[in-house]
Design a protein around this motif. Structure first.
Motif, PDB file in Angstrom:
ATOM      1  N   UNK A  18       7.949   1.729 -15.773  1.00 43.66           N
ATOM      2  CA  UNK A  18       6.774   0.931 -15.447  1.00 43.66           C
ATOM      3  C   UNK A  18       7.130  -0.219 -14.509  1.00 43.66           C
ATOM      4  N   UNK A  19       8.279  -0.836 -14.741  1.00 42.67           N
ATOM      5  CA  UNK A  19       8.709  -1.933 -13.880  1.00 42.67           C
ATOM      6  C   UNK A  19       8.965  -1.453 -12.458  1.00 42.67           C
ATOM      7  N   UNK A  20       9.580  -0.266 -12.314  1.00 42.98           N
ATOM      8  CA  UNK A  20       9.840   0.281 -10.989  1.00 42.98           C
ATOM      9  C   UNK A  20       8.543   0.597 -10.258  1.00 42.98           C
ATOM     10  N   UNK A  21       7.587   1.171 -10.963  1.00 46.65           N
ATOM     11  CA  UNK A  21       6.294   1.480 -10.364  1.00 46.65           C
ATOM     12  C   UNK A  21       5.606   0.213  -9.890  1.00 46.65           C
ATOM     13  N   UNK A  22       5.698  -0.854 -10.697  1.00 47.09           N
ATOM     14  CA  UNK A  22       5.065  -2.115 -10.331  1.00 47.09           C
ATOM     15  C   UNK A  22       5.684  -2.698  -9.072  1.00 47.09           C
ATOM     16  N   UNK A  23       7.002  -2.610  -8.953  1.00 48.02           N
ATOM     17  CA  UNK A  23       7.675  -3.138  -7.772  1.00 48.02           C
ATOM     18  C   UNK A  23       7.282  -2.364  -6.529  1.00 48.02           C
ATOM     19  N   UNK A  24       7.293  -1.039  -6.610  1.00 50.71           N
ATOM     20  CA  UNK A  24       6.926  -0.218  -5.462  1.00 50.71           C
ATOM     21  C   UNK A  24       5.481  -0.431  -5.067  1.00 50.71           C
ATOM     22  N   UNK A  25       4.617  -0.570  -6.064  1.00 46.99           N
ATOM     23  CA  UNK A  25       3.213  -0.762  -5.770  1.00 46.99           C
ATOM     24  C   UNK A  25       2.910  -2.091  -5.132  1.00 46.99           C
ATOM     25  N   UNK A  26       3.818  -3.066  -5.279  1.00 47.26           N
ATOM     26  CA  UNK A  26       3.602  -4.381  -4.717  1.00 47.26           C
ATOM     27  C   UNK A  26       4.029  -4.499  -3.267  1.00 47.26           C
ATOM     28  N   UNK A  27       4.659  -3.474  -2.710  1.00 48.88           N
ATOM     29  CA  UNK A  27       5.143  -3.553  -1.346  1.00 48.88           C
ATOM     30  C   UNK A  27       3.967  -3.497  -0.376  1.00 48.88           C
ATOM     31  N   UNK A  28       4.028  -4.268   0.735  1.00 48.22           N
ATOM     32  CA  UNK A  28       2.981  -4.207   1.755  1.00 48.22           C
ATOM     33  C   UNK A  28       2.976  -2.859   2.455  1.00 48.22           C
ATOM     34  N   UNK A  29       1.853  -2.601   3.170  1.00 43.10           N
ATOM     35  CA  UNK A  29       1.668  -1.280   3.775  1.00 43.10           C
ATOM     36  C   UNK A  29       2.778  -0.920   4.753  1.00 43.10           C
ATOM     37  N   UNK A  30       3.328  -1.910   5.465  1.00 45.10           N
ATOM     38  CA  UNK A  30       4.350  -1.605   6.449  1.00 45.10           C
ATOM     39  C   UNK A  30       5.752  -1.622   5.899  1.00 45.10           C
ATOM     40  N   UNK A  31       5.911  -1.808   4.586  1.00 44.48           N
ATOM     41  CA  UNK A  31       7.240  -1.999   4.023  1.00 44.48           C
ATOM     42  C   UNK A  31       8.121  -0.770   4.162  1.00 44.48           C
ATOM     43  N   UNK A  32       7.522   0.414   4.272  1.00 43.59           N
ATOM     44  CA  UNK A  32       8.329   1.622   4.374  1.00 43.59           C
ATOM     45  C   UNK A  32       9.136   1.652   5.666  1.00 43.59           C
ATOM     46  N   UNK A  59       5.362  -5.275  11.497  1.00 43.56           N
ATOM     47  CA  UNK A  59       4.469  -4.991  10.375  1.00 43.56           C
ATOM     48  C   UNK A  59       3.032  -5.399  10.687  1.00 43.56           C
ATOM     49  N   UNK A  60       2.868  -6.544  11.359  1.00 46.89           N
ATOM     50  CA  UNK A  60       1.525  -6.990  11.731  1.00 46.89           C
ATOM     51  C   UNK A  60       0.877  -6.023  12.704  1.00 46.89           C
ATOM     52  N   UNK A  61       1.670  -5.500  13.649  1.00 46.50           N
ATOM     53  CA  UNK A  61       1.130  -4.543  14.606  1.00 46.50           C
ATOM     54  C   UNK A  61       0.783  -3.221  13.930  1.00 46.50           C
ATOM     55  N   UNK A  62       1.614  -2.781  13.002  1.00 50.41           N
ATOM     56  CA  UNK A  62       1.307  -1.567  12.251  1.00 50.41           C
ATOM     57  C   UNK A  62      -0.003  -1.712  11.478  1.00 50.41           C
ATOM     58  N   UNK A  63      -0.207  -2.890  10.892  1.00 54.82           N
ATOM     59  CA  UNK A  63      -1.428  -3.125  10.113  1.00 54.82           C
ATOM     60  C   UNK A  63      -2.665  -3.111  10.993  1.00 54.82           C
ATOM     61  N   UNK A  64      -2.514  -3.473  12.275  1.00 57.00           N
ATOM     62  CA  UNK A  64      -3.652  -3.524  13.190  1.00 57.00           C
ATOM     63  C   UNK A  64      -3.889  -2.202  13.905  1.00 57.00           C
ATOM     64  N   UNK A  65      -2.992  -1.233  13.729  1.00 58.99           N
ATOM     65  CA  UNK A  65      -3.052   0.035  14.448  1.00 58.99           C
ATOM     66  C   UNK A  65      -3.455   1.178  13.516  1.00 58.99           C
ATOM     67  N   UNK A  66      -3.578   2.360  14.102  1.00 55.51           N
ATOM     68  CA  UNK A  66      -3.927   3.550  13.325  1.00 55.51           C
ATOM     69  C   UNK A  66      -2.872   4.627  13.533  1.00 55.51           C
ATOM     70  N   UNK A  67      -2.220   5.017  12.473  1.00 53.86           N
ATOM     71  CA  UNK A  67      -1.329   6.168  12.538  1.00 53.86           C
ATOM     72  C   UNK A  67       0.025   5.929  13.152  1.00 53.86           C
ATOM     73  N   UNK A  68       0.406   4.688  13.404  1.00 49.35           N
ATOM     74  CA  UNK A  68       1.713   4.431  13.979  1.00 49.35           C
ATOM     75  C   UNK A  68       2.806   4.405  12.921  1.00 49.35           C
ATOM     76  N   UNK A  69       4.048   4.589  13.358  1.00 49.39           N
ATOM     77  CA  UNK A  69       5.204   4.463  12.467  1.00 49.39           C
ATOM     78  C   UNK A  69       6.317   3.755  13.213  1.00 49.39           C
ATOM     79  N   UNK A  70       7.060   2.947  12.525  1.00 44.31           N
ATOM     80  CA  UNK A  70       8.162   2.248  13.162  1.00 44.31           C
ATOM     81  C   UNK A  70       9.273   3.247  13.467  1.00 44.31           C
ATOM     82  N   UNK A  71       9.727   3.268  14.719  1.00 43.15           N
ATOM     83  CA  UNK A  71      10.742   4.224  15.140  1.00 43.15           C
ATOM     84  C   UNK A  71      12.024   3.546  15.611  1.00 43.15           C
TER      85      UNK A  71
END
Length: 208
Positions: A18-32, A59-71
């Protein structure tokens, strides 16, 4: 014989999951994309603070875009071979794309826009004088325009480069369902500024 765990051990294991799930769920959208491997010298030279600053910008640019991934540390890749290259902290211009393969001309200065033999690239810049983020394309778009909003770049183009053979037609929305031509980019041309800066909303790339 299978021996079951005592109740206290089962409870402890469940709490750990449960603790691991909570930590992963708390990551921002661009954290991957954080901490992506990039061993280029220009990236290795950044200290910890500037690397963190760069990652926040990505991360800010990823949040403002659609379908991008950091390369790469300062690059975002989208479908169709579209790439956004961000300036490094403290720099006015974005560096050369990490996957650039060379140039067709030893004399032409295309301000960081790829000048490969094939395909034909054209780029849009967030600031005048080819500064800020660089959004680069290489495909034809004759049937349907490209919306800058898909890349978090609406109303932000301030300069441009067209290294190749296509003509680029840039439009802005005038309201009432009407689109207006803002500028046209002939093949093998560039401009350090645009008359209608920060108003571009879509473009076409057509055969000249």
């Amino acid at each position: 014989m299978v021996t079951s765990l005592p109740a206290w051990a089962r409870l402890r294991a469940a709490m750990g999951v449960l603790a691991l799930v909570a930590v992963l769920g708390a990551q921002p959208a661009g954290a991957q994309s954080a901490g992506i491997g990039d061993d280029r010298p220009v990236i290795a030279a950044l200290d910890t603070g500037r690397r963190a600053e760069l990652q926040r910008a990505v991360d800010a640019q990823l949040a403002a875009s659609r379908g991008g991934r950091q390369s790469a540390a300062n690059e975002i890749t989208f479908g169709g071979g579209v790439v956004m290259v961000l300036p490094l902290p403290g720099e006015e211009r974005a560096p050369v794309w990490s996957r650039a393969r060379g140039t067709r001309s030893a004399t032409a200065d295309w301000k960081g826009c790829p000048d490969d033999t094939s395909p034909s690239y054209y780029c849009f810049y967030a600031d005048i004088n080819w500064g800020g983020r660089r959004l680069q394309f290489s495909a034809l778009y004759e049937e349907k325009p490209v919306m800058f909003s898909d890349y978090g770049f609406q109303d932000q183009t301030s300069s441009w480069v067209n290294t190749g053979k296509f003509a680029i037609i840039v439009d802005g929305y005038g309201g009432g369902g009407q689109w207006s031509l803002l500028w046209r980019e002939p093949p093998a041309s560039l401009s350090a500024s645009v008359q209608y800066g920060d108003t571009a909303q879509r473009f076409w790339a057509v055969r000249n």
